[in-house]
Structure formats: C-alpha cells, structure tokens
Design an enzyme around this catalytic site. Structure first.
Site, short mmCIF file in Angstrom:
data_model
loop_
_atom_site.label_atom_id
_atom_site.label_comp_id
_atom_site.label_asym_id
_atom_site.label_seq_id
_atom_site.Cartn_x
_atom_site.Cartn_y
_atom_site.Cartn_z
N LYS A 117 36.05 26.08 35.62
CA LYS A 117 35.91 27.55 35.56
C LYS A 117 37.38 28.06 35.74
O LYS A 117 38.54 27.25 36.09
CB LYS A 117 35.24 27.90 36.62
CG LYS A 117 33.67 27.61 36.56
CD LYS A 117 32.97 27.82 35.16
CE LYS A 117 31.51 27.49 34.97
NZ LYS A 117 31.35 26.14 35.14
C1 LIG Z 1 27.00 30.31 32.89
C2 LIG Z 1 26.84 29.28 33.81
N1 LIG Z 1 26.04 29.83 34.88
C3 LIG Z 1 25.82 29.12 35.97
C4 LIG Z 1 26.59 27.69 36.11
C5 LIG Z 1 26.35 27.18 37.32
O1 LIG Z 1 27.42 26.90 38.08
P1 LIG Z 1 27.53 25.58 39.19
O2 LIG Z 1 28.10 24.55 38.42
O3 LIG Z 1 28.83 26.09 39.99
O4 LIG Z 1 26.28 25.53 40.04
C6 LIG Z 1 27.63 27.40 35.02
C7 LIG Z 1 28.35 26.19 35.19
O5 LIG Z 1 28.56 25.45 34.64
C8 LIG Z 1 27.83 28.14 34.06
O6 LIG Z 1 28.54 27.94 33.02
#
Ligand SMILES: Cc1ncc(COP(=O)(O)O)c(C=O)c1O
Length: 395
Positions: free
Chosen positions: A181
């Site tokens: 990210k």
């Molecule tokens: C659009 C979106 N939502 C939620 C997530 C979930 O985040 P995390 O990997 O920190 O749980 C991601 C991560 O890849 C994402 O790209």
C-alpha cells in the site's frame, strides 16, 4: 538493491524508542495515539483508530453500524475477497454490485437495484486509487437510511470533483498498511470517523472490548487503583483483539509524517504511464477513466487490455513488458463471488456482468517506484512494449 528506501526517515528511531521503553509504550498506546491523531488530522476527521489490518477495520466498522445476522451489505463484485470476509465475519450477507466499465468502480445505479428491506450498509472500494462516485452514493445512502463504509486500502489522499478526500465522504473510512500500500508498516490498518459513537464502538470492538476505552483513546489502564481491584469488571461487549502493535504504529507514524511524498511518487508514476498510453497510436491499453475534477492516487495504474482485438494475448503482452525491463503486471483478483470460499458455499447474491468481462482483461502496472529515474525507466519499458506490438502486428 535497496528495498528499504520507503523506511529511511523516522521509522528506525521510532521502533527503537518502542524497544527501549520495553514496550512500555504499549500500555499508554503512545505511538498508536500519535499515529491516530496525525492520520485523522490529515483527513480532517475527529477520530482515528489503529487496527492490525485493513480487513479487521472493515469488520469492526460493519459491527459498529449494527450489521448482523440476516442483514445485507452491498459491496462491489470487483474487489478483494477480504471485503466479502468482513461482511460474513459480521454474520451478514454480501450483495454483489456491478462496476462502471470505464472507472472500474462500483456503479451507483446497480447499488440502487440491489437495495432490499434487509440492506444496512454500502461498502464502497476506491479501486486502484480512484474514488467512487461518492456524490451519487451519498444520496442513495441518505434516501435509504444506509451507512457508508469507504474501503480506502488502495486509495490515499485521492479527491473527487468536489475536493472531498477519500475516506471522508462516508460514515467510516478504512485503510490498510499492508506492504503493497501507499503507506506500510508490514501489516496494519486504520479507520477514521467524525462519529463519536461509531469511534468508541470500533475502538472497543478491536480492543478486546475493554469498557474504559473511549472514542479518542485506546488507553486501557487509565487508573491503576481502579483497574487493580478484584471487583473491577472489564468487558461489556464480546470483542476481538484487532489492536495495532506499537512497533507497527511507530513505523506507520513515520510513514504518515511523509504521506504527501509517498502519495506524490505514486501519482508521478501513474501520470507517466498515462502519458505513454495517451500518445500511443492504438487502443491496446484503455486506462481507468479519471472523471473530470478527480485526482487518482494510483495504487496501481490500471488498464483494460484490449490486445486480443489485435491477436495479442494478455500473457504475451506481460511477458514482453517484463523482457523489456518492466517491473511486472498484476492481474485482477477473481470476482468475490467467484472465489471458491464464497462460490462453494453460495455466499451472497447478485451478478455483475460488466465486472465479469473486465476481470479477465484488467492489467495493473506498479506505481511504487522510488524516484524519477525509476519512473522514467518503467514508463520507457511500457512505451517500448507498445511500440514492439505496434510494429510487429498488422493494425
Ligand atoms: C481493497 C482492499 N481492501 C481490503 C484489503 C485488506 O487489507 P489487509 O491486507 O491489510 O487486511 C486490501 C488489501 O489487499 C485491499 O486491497
């Protein structure tokens, strides 16, 4: 090759402070609080709450809305499975809305079609760095008494035509600090809101339900004398341990201090790809459309691959791009309802024909280059790839 270039300002110093405090900071939540204040302030929101991922944030937000058994939450079909998980973790039903063929974002018209008497919330996902049509979605939510959760895992400091910043248009904004990210602390997440009731609930829900956690502070041990008492009752709600570890908060704070720089690098890369594609004589790549007045924060530069029209396969294009020095091209995930974990158990309802068509042909180009010379290098690889196919094919 220096893989740590994103973490070269205050990260190491803050981590060492956590260690030299013997994690004492964990009791007071010092770095977590500093991160939460800095991140919320940057978004002009009253409350920021650190979490251990951008999935746990989504779950806690839905629980704060009161989403529960039998309720429906509308989500885009074209997103990561984690959006669907969050709905099922809340014992609710994901309802899959289609996306717009040009922006790849959830289609407000299809949201309207998918609303039923059970709908409780809309989870929008600002995909690849571009905000959804929040003006239209806010109206739908208002007309139907629905909550809005903005998943900004891929979208940091983007704006719409009104100048509204991603994550501040709905009831709760949610971000991920996972390593791909804009901002990273390895794994982590944060939510922001202006609503003190939602803030307090989310904090307690992710903070193992300690009842003395408040909307603005995650401190558990406010008064030792009160706490260290056999009569003290600690927990009013059943909850989860979704806390952001202090070491991760220390890194995320250092990242938040330079959020503008980190986001500007992504935008520079996205704009450079955009320029190359616009100059191309063909429509082999059709970029995600950024509506007038919007700014894209370019998690990645996303395009619809149109090469099949000219007899070039998706894999062929990717292979050539990488041969010519390109960093890589990501494919889109399966639609949520096509992932076996949802499909096999028939979880959720709603089809998304546009998303189905797009999914096979999407290409994402990386935007995490560290400086202008890397930006220029990647842009030139894309140019060479397009030129290669233009000169080798009969158009
Ligand atoms: C659009 C979106 N939502 C939620 C997530 C979930 O985040 P995390 O990997 O920190 O749980 C991601 C991560 O890849 C994402 O790209």
């Amino acid at each position: 090759m220096n893989k740590g270039w994103r973490f070269e300002t205050n990260e190491a110093q803050y981590v060492s402070e956590v260690l030299s405090n013997g994690f004492g900071a964990s009791e007071t939540g010092a770095f977590t609080e500093r991160l939460e204040h800095a991140f919320a302030r940057k978004h002009n929101q009253k409350y920021g709450i650190g979490f251990n991922s951008g999935t746990s944030t989504l779950h806690a937000a839905l629980e704060a809305f009161g989403v529960g058994e039998g309720d429906e939450v509308i989500i885009p079909a074209l997103t990561v499975a984690m959006c669907g998980y969050a709905v099922t973790h809340a014992n609710a039903i994901p309802v899959y809305a289609d996306v717009c063929k040009d922006t790849f974002n959830i289609d407000p018209e299809d949201i309207k079609r998918k609303i039923t008497s059970k709908t409780k919330a809309i989870m929008v996902v600002h995909i690849y760095g571009l905000m959804c049509d929040m003006e239209a979605i806010e109206k739908i939510a208002k007309d139907n008494g629905l909550y809005i959760l903005e998943d900004c895992a891929q979208c940091f400091l983007a704006t719409d035509h009104r100048g509204v910043i991603s994550g501040t248009a709905g009831d709760v904004g949610s971000w991920s600090f996972e390593n791909s990210k804009h901002l990273s602390c390895g794994d982590g997440g944060i939510v922001t809101t202006d609503n003190p009731i939602l803030a307090e609930f989310m904090r307690q829900y992710g903070g193992v339900g300690f009842k003395n956690i408040t909307a603005s502070s995650g401190k558990v041990r406010i008064s030792r004398d009160k706490f260290q008492n056999p009569d003290w009752k600690r927990h009013n709600i059943l909850a989860y341990n979704y806390r952001l570890p202090e070491i991760c908060a220390a890194v995320a704070l250092a990242q938040t201090e330079k959020i503008d720089w980190l986001c500007s690098l992504r935008k520079e890369m996205g704009n450079a790809y955009q320029k190359i594609v616009k100059q191309s004589k063909t429509d082999i790549l059709i970029p995600q459309v950024v509506p007038n007045g919007y700014t894209n924060s370019y998690y990645t530069f996303a395009c619809l691959f149109n090469g099949e029209k000219y007899g070039i396969t998706w894999q062929e294009f990717r292979k050539k791009y990488m041969e010519l020095g390109g960093d890589g091209i990501y494919a889109a995930w399966q639609l949520v309802y096509n992932e076996p974990c949802f499909k096999n158990q028939k979880i959720g309802w709603g089809r998304a024909p546009i998303a189905e068509k797009l999914q096979r042909n999407l290409m994402q180009f990386t935007c995490n280059q560290k400086n202008r010379s890397e930006v220029e290098e990647q842009a030139s690889c894309l140019l060479k790839t397009i030129e290669y196919f233009e000169s080798n094919k009969q158009w």
